[in-house]
Design a protein around this motif. Structure first.
Motif, PDB file in Angstrom:
ATOM      1  N   GLN A 111      -6.216  32.111   0.758  1.00  0.00           N
ATOM      2  CA  GLN A 111      -5.515  33.399   0.850  1.00  0.00           C
ATOM      3  C   GLN A 111      -4.191  33.233   1.577  1.00  0.00           C
ATOM      4  OE1 GLN A 111      -5.960  35.927   3.914  1.00  0.00           O
ATOM      5  NE2 GLN A 111      -4.697  37.446   2.893  1.00  0.00           N
ATOM      6  N   GLY A 112      -4.199  32.401   2.636  1.00  0.00           N
ATOM      7  CA  GLY A 112      -2.967  32.129   3.380  1.00  0.00           C
ATOM      8  C   GLY A 112      -1.897  31.535   2.486  1.00  0.00           C
ATOM      9  N   GLY A 127      -1.718  31.823  -0.711  1.00  0.00           N
ATOM     10  CA  GLY A 127      -1.344  32.942  -1.597  1.00  0.00           C
ATOM     11  C   GLY A 127      -0.634  32.508  -2.862  1.00  0.00           C
ATOM     12  N   ASP A 133       4.637  22.755   7.799  1.00  0.00           N
ATOM     13  CA  ASP A 133       5.216  23.438   6.626  1.00  0.00           C
ATOM     14  C   ASP A 133       5.576  22.397   5.564  1.00  0.00           C
ATOM     15  OD1 ASP A 133       5.140  25.865   8.019  1.00  0.00           O
ATOM     16  OD2 ASP A 133       7.277  25.835   8.526  1.00  0.00           O
ATOM     17  N   HIS A 157       3.028  30.740  -0.157  1.00  0.00           N
ATOM     18  CA  HIS A 157       3.512  30.654   1.227  1.00  0.00           C
ATOM     19  C   HIS A 157       3.357  29.220   1.734  1.00  0.00           C
ATOM     20  CE1 HIS A 157       3.695  35.064   1.843  1.00  0.00           C
ATOM     21  NE2 HIS A 157       2.677  35.086   1.012  1.00  0.00           N
ATOM     22  N   PHE A 213     -10.003  31.962   3.702  1.00  0.00           N
ATOM     23  CA  PHE A 213      -8.701  32.365   4.252  1.00  0.00           C
ATOM     24  C   PHE A 213      -7.637  31.277   4.038  1.00  0.00           C
ATOM     25  CE2 PHE A 213     -11.703  34.912   6.701  1.00  0.00           C
ATOM     26  CZ  PHE A 213     -11.140  36.177   6.599  1.00  0.00           C
ATOM     27  N   ASP A 214      -8.092  30.013   3.917  1.00  0.00           N
ATOM     28  CA  ASP A 214      -7.120  28.940   3.681  1.00  0.00           C
ATOM     29  C   ASP A 214      -6.330  29.214   2.405  1.00  0.00           C
ATOM     30  OD1 ASP A 214      -9.422  28.560   2.186  1.00  0.00           O
ATOM     31  OD2 ASP A 214      -9.690  26.452   2.718  1.00  0.00           O
ATOM     32  N   ASP A 235       3.878  28.731   5.234  1.00  0.00           N
ATOM     33  CA  ASP A 235       3.759  28.837   6.697  1.00  0.00           C
ATOM     34  C   ASP A 235       2.568  29.694   7.126  1.00  0.00           C
ATOM     35  OD1 ASP A 235       4.679  31.341   5.950  1.00  0.00           O
ATOM     36  OD2 ASP A 235       6.295  31.413   7.432  1.00  0.00           O
ATOM     37  N   ARG A 236       1.550  29.774   6.264  1.00  0.00           N
ATOM     38  CA  ARG A 236       0.356  30.553   6.632  1.00  0.00           C
ATOM     39  C   ARG A 236      -0.844  29.607   6.603  1.00  0.00           C
ATOM     40  NH1 ARG A 236       0.675  36.396   3.722  1.00  0.00           N
ATOM     41  NH2 ARG A 236      -0.521  35.268   2.133  1.00  0.00           N
ATOM     42  N   ARG A 237      -1.109  29.023   7.742  1.00  0.00           N
ATOM     43  CA  ARG A 237      -2.172  28.010   7.845  1.00  0.00           C
ATOM     44  C   ARG A 237      -3.397  28.648   8.500  1.00  0.00           C
ATOM     45  NH1 ARG A 237       2.531  26.200   9.539  1.00  0.00           N
ATOM     46  NH2 ARG A 237       1.933  26.460  11.724  1.00  0.00           N
ATOM     47  N   ILE A 238      -4.462  28.822   7.704  1.00  0.00           N
ATOM     48  CA  ILE A 238      -5.674  29.488   8.214  1.00  0.00           C
ATOM     49  C   ILE A 238      -6.874  28.642   7.811  1.00  0.00           C
ATOM     50  CG2 ILE A 238      -6.890  31.705   8.407  1.00  0.00           C
ATOM     51  CD1 ILE A 238      -4.454  32.966   6.903  1.00  0.00           C
TER      52      ILE A 238
END
Ligand code: ADE
Length: 253
Positions: free
Chosen positions: A137-138, A140, A173, A124, A134-135, A126-129
């Motif tokens: 995992q976001g 992925g 992104d 991904h 979680f970073d 666009d999944r910024r954690i």
């Protein structure tokens, strides 16, 4: 790659294509002479529409994510794609999953309009954690099933495919895509990869380029202009992919 050890040594017998847009799926369905599954193999309220048949001795299923009845358009993006993949794994238990469709390509990674790319990995963008654990995992990241022989035989380009739920991108992104060497940008692959991994199914992407992400044209304009040509390029390539896959094991791809 992440198939059970034994499954990787068996000849591939069934392939599922997960495709988001009807315009991307229709030429392939016609070229392979696949039939709409009736009664449905994925019953309502699952929105996916499936088509099945055989090609080169393989059982082939095309799973289109479906139609958004409220907005009268295709169900594109990661949410419908993960649902389609989950339901397809349950309905068809395929030996191999291919995420097929159109995408933006990066000229910095050698992409040109109409090129067909095979994924080496999916993630991904666009999944910024920014929290520990979680970073990652976001993002992925999921490695693709290696396909060196397939790519060489068909002369296909290869690279990282990144997914987000927008046709455009934010500056952040773009930073993520550049940092991870994205060659191809689209809206489903990372979600399909996540579910494929859950079911321990080998998976890779085959994506035809409609627009140049790091170019100077407006994406939507370039996308609409080249959608039919890219879908045709895809339709030329996917039967050859099946021909190559037929009779081989995952390890021989
Ligand atoms: N599909 C085709 N081109 C795309 C792009 N630039 N971004 C996301 N999805 C796409």
């Amino acid at each position: 790659m992440y198939a059970d050890g034994d499954a990787e040594q068996q000849p591939i017998k069934s392939v599922v294509f997960i495709i988001a847009m009807q315009a991307e799926a229709a030429p392939l369905i016609a070229a392979l002479g696949l039939k709409h599954d009736s009664p449905p193999r994925i019953p309502p309220p699952g929105p996916c529409v499936t088509y099945s048949g055989s090609h080169a001795g393989l059982d082939v299923h095309v799973v289109w994510s479906g139609h958004d009845n409220e907005h009268n358009v295709d169900l594109i993006g990661t949410v419908p794609a993960s649902l389609a993949t989950y339901l397809a794994c349950q309905a068809f238990n395929p030996d191999l999953i291919i995420s097929a469709g159109t995408a933006g390509g990066f000229k910095a990674r050698g992409a040109a309009i109409g090129d067909v790319f095979v994924s080496t990995g999916k993630m991904h963008h666009d999944r910024r954690i920014p929290l520990p654990g979680f970073d990652k995992q976001g993002l992925g990241y999921v490695e693709s099933t290696p396909t060196p022989q397939l790519r060489a035989a068909l002369g296909l380009k290869a690279g990282i495919v990144t997914s987000g739920n927008s046709l455009d991108y934010t500056e952040q992104d773009m930073q993520i895509m550049n940092k991870h060497g994205a060659a191809v940008k689209e809206m489903e692959a990372a979600a399909i990869a996540w579910v494929a991994q859950m079911f321990r199914k080998p998976m890779f992407c085959v994506k035809a380029v409609t627009d140049i992400v790091d170019g100077d044209r407006a994406t939507q304009e370039e996308f609409l202009e080249n959608l039919n040509a890219a879908a045709a390029a895809l339709q030329q390539t996917l039967p050859k992919v099946l021909q190559f896959v037929a009779g081989k094991t995952i390890a021989q791809l």
